[in-house]
Design an enzyme around this catalytic site. Sequence first.
Site, mmCIF file in Angstrom:
data_model
loop_
_atom_site.group_PDB
_atom_site.id
_atom_site.type_symbol
_atom_site.label_atom_id
_atom_site.label_comp_id
_atom_site.label_asym_id
_atom_site.label_seq_id
_atom_site.Cartn_x
_atom_site.Cartn_y
_atom_site.Cartn_z
ATOM 1 N N PRO A 1 13.284 6.183 -10.153
ATOM 2 C CA PRO A 1 14.573 5.479 -10.234
ATOM 3 C C PRO A 1 14.418 4.021 -10.670
ATOM 4 O O PRO A 1 15.396 3.381 -11.053
ATOM 5 C CB PRO A 1 15.141 5.572 -8.810
ATOM 6 C CG PRO A 1 14.052 6.090 -7.947
ATOM 7 C CD PRO A 1 12.989 6.681 -8.812
ATOM 8 N N GLY B 1 7.254 9.175 -9.247
ATOM 9 C CA GLY B 1 7.361 8.488 -7.962
ATOM 10 C C GLY B 1 6.164 7.673 -7.541
ATOM 11 O O GLY B 1 5.807 7.657 -6.364
ATOM 12 N N HIS C 1 -6.372 10.406 -2.634
ATOM 13 C CA HIS C 1 -6.444 9.508 -1.473
ATOM 14 C C HIS C 1 -6.646 10.257 -0.159
ATOM 15 O O HIS C 1 -6.347 9.734 0.907
ATOM 16 C CB HIS C 1 -5.182 8.636 -1.412
ATOM 17 C CG HIS C 1 -5.105 7.619 -2.504
ATOM 18 N ND1 HIS C 1 -3.958 6.958 -2.847
ATOM 19 C CD2 HIS C 1 -6.067 7.138 -3.346
ATOM 20 C CE1 HIS C 1 -4.201 6.118 -3.853
ATOM 21 N NE2 HIS C 1 -5.473 6.221 -4.181
ATOM 22 N N CYS D 1 -15.805 12.506 11.254
ATOM 23 C CA CYS D 1 -16.582 11.775 12.258
ATOM 24 C C CYS D 1 -17.326 10.610 11.594
ATOM 25 O O CYS D 1 -18.015 10.797 10.601
ATOM 26 C CB CYS D 1 -17.575 12.710 12.931
ATOM 27 S SG CYS D 1 -18.618 11.874 14.136
ATOM 28 N N ALA E 1 13.224 12.031 -8.056
ATOM 29 C CA ALA E 1 12.261 13.053 -8.459
ATOM 30 C C ALA E 1 12.919 14.423 -8.660
ATOM 31 O O ALA E 1 12.625 15.112 -9.642
ATOM 32 C CB ALA E 1 11.151 13.150 -7.411
ATOM 33 N N CYS F 1 -20.514 15.707 18.155
ATOM 34 C CA CYS F 1 -21.407 14.641 18.626
ATOM 35 C C CYS F 1 -20.711 13.601 19.503
ATOM 36 O O CYS F 1 -21.346 12.667 19.980
ATOM 37 C CB CYS F 1 -22.078 13.963 17.428
ATOM 38 S SG CYS F 1 -21.008 12.779 16.587
HETATM 39 P P1 OAD Z 1 4.714 3.241 -3.624
HETATM 40 O O1 OAD Z 1 5.441 3.136 -2.328
HETATM 41 O O2 OAD Z 1 3.922 2.079 -4.068
HETATM 42 O O3 OAD Z 1 5.763 3.578 -4.784
HETATM 43 C C1 OAD Z 1 6.729 4.557 -4.624
HETATM 44 C C2 OAD Z 1 7.469 4.702 -5.936
HETATM 45 O O4 OAD Z 1 8.400 5.759 -5.776
HETATM 46 C C3 OAD Z 1 8.269 3.474 -6.364
HETATM 47 O O5 OAD Z 1 7.987 3.180 -7.726
HETATM 48 C C4 OAD Z 1 9.727 3.902 -6.200
HETATM 49 O O6 OAD Z 1 10.584 3.337 -7.193
HETATM 50 C C5 OAD Z 1 9.621 5.394 -6.374
HETATM 51 N N1 OAD Z 1 10.667 6.190 -5.690
HETATM 52 C C6 OAD Z 1 11.385 5.898 -4.589
HETATM 53 N N2 OAD Z 1 12.229 6.886 -4.288
HETATM 54 C C7 OAD Z 1 12.028 7.864 -5.209
HETATM 55 C C8 OAD Z 1 12.590 9.161 -5.448
HETATM 56 N N3 OAD Z 1 13.523 9.695 -4.644
HETATM 57 N N4 OAD Z 1 12.137 9.859 -6.501
HETATM 58 C C9 OAD Z 1 11.180 9.355 -7.330
HETATM 59 N N5 OAD Z 1 10.623 8.146 -7.157
HETATM 60 C C10 OAD Z 1 11.026 7.411 -6.114
HETATM 61 O O7 OAD Z 1 3.835 4.580 -3.520
HETATM 62 P P2 OAD Z 1 2.550 4.971 -4.373
HETATM 63 O O8 OAD Z 1 2.697 4.584 -5.792
HETATM 64 O O9 OAD Z 1 2.265 6.390 -4.049
HETATM 65 O O10 OAD Z 1 -2.630 4.303 -0.954
HETATM 66 O O11 OAD Z 1 1.458 4.066 -3.706
HETATM 67 C C11 OAD Z 1 0.143 4.155 -4.135
HETATM 68 C C12 OAD Z 1 -0.796 4.023 -2.982
HETATM 69 O O12 OAD Z 1 -0.533 2.808 -2.260
HETATM 70 C C13 OAD Z 1 -0.649 5.077 -1.901
HETATM 71 O O13 OAD Z 1 -1.355 6.269 -2.208
HETATM 72 C C14 OAD Z 1 -1.214 4.419 -0.710
HETATM 73 C C15 OAD Z 1 -0.468 3.135 -0.850
HETATM 74 O O14 OAD Z 1 -0.820 2.081 -0.097
HETATM 75 C C16 OAD Z 1 -3.491 4.107 0.008
HETATM 76 O O15 OAD Z 1 -3.143 4.077 1.164
HETATM 77 C C17 OAD Z 1 -4.896 3.964 -0.464
HETATM 78 ZN ZN ZN Z 2 -19.709 13.772 14.951
#
Ligand code: OAD
Ligand code: ZN
Length: 236
Positions: free
Chosen positions: A200, A173, A104, A112, A217, A136
């Site tokens: 978790p 996570g 991502h 730019c 984690a 630019c």
């Molecule tokens: P999320 O916020 O959707 O999920 C976070 C996960 O981490 C959840 O399943 C929680 O249960 C878990 N979690 C929370 N605390 C934790 C800890 N201490 N240790 C381990 N796990 C823990 O985040 P992502 O799955 O990364 O994309 O989200 C995916 C994408 O959605 C992101 O890359 C971003 C977002 O919008 C874009 O912006 C394109």
């Molecule tokens: Zn430029």
Amino acid sequence: MRIVAFTGAGISAESGIPTFRGKDGLWKKFKVEELATPEAFFRNPKLVWEWYDWRRQLIAKAEPNEAHKILVKMEEEFPDFFLITQNVDGLHQRAGSKKVVELHGNIWKVRCVDCGQESYDYRTPLPEIPPRCEKCGGLLRPGVVWFGEMLPLDALEEAYRLSREADIFIVIGTSGVVYPAAELPYVAKEHGAQVMEVNPEKTPISRIADIIYEEKASTGLKKVYEYIKEKYGSKG
Ligand code: OAD
Ligand code: ZN
């Protein structure tokens, strides 16, 4: 023995960086369609940049945690270890991970919108918002993937290939709801990998996980590391 770790925002939670979903998640306080889409950016680049500038400041103050460090140790110890991340915070690299596929993008990258010039800018706060291209004068955008956008093709292809070839696929996570990234654990599983999950909470991926550590984690990854060493020896 190929080991692939696949991380989401949850691995940086113990560094104090908010996740996206869940009760204190960013998407509880902010609207995706106002901040994380190309439409939002072209409608109001200043607002979007203020949000990214705030997040950049949070990340700059944060430190990699024990979980990031265990993944560094695994990379150093197991010759065929790779990391795929959805995170844009760069904490894996700051911890010392080298073989990192960023699906991502990266929050420290700017691009730019007119000439395509890409570079890293680590200044916080940014001296000018929205920032402008030195070459630019065009508008710069954060070098991240927004909703409705394609993932960088080279990174995506690399991630699919690593997942297909994985013997152990460790999911840490991530809520597993944002595609195409969320497809990777299924690809690994279909191609014979043992899938391990550290979270978790239960996620859609839990259904296909062979081993689940339902915890943070840092502690969960320590168990994963010990499990792999126990089962396969220190060479993985
Ligand atoms: P999320 O916020 O959707 O999920 C976070 C996960 O981490 C959840 O399943 C929680 O249960 C878990 N979690 C929370 N605390 C934790 C800890 N201490 N240790 C381990 N796990 C823990 O985040 P992502 O799955 O990364 O994309 O989200 C995916 C994408 O959605 C992101 O890359 C971003 C977002 O919008 C874009 O912006 C394109
Ligand atoms: Zn430029």
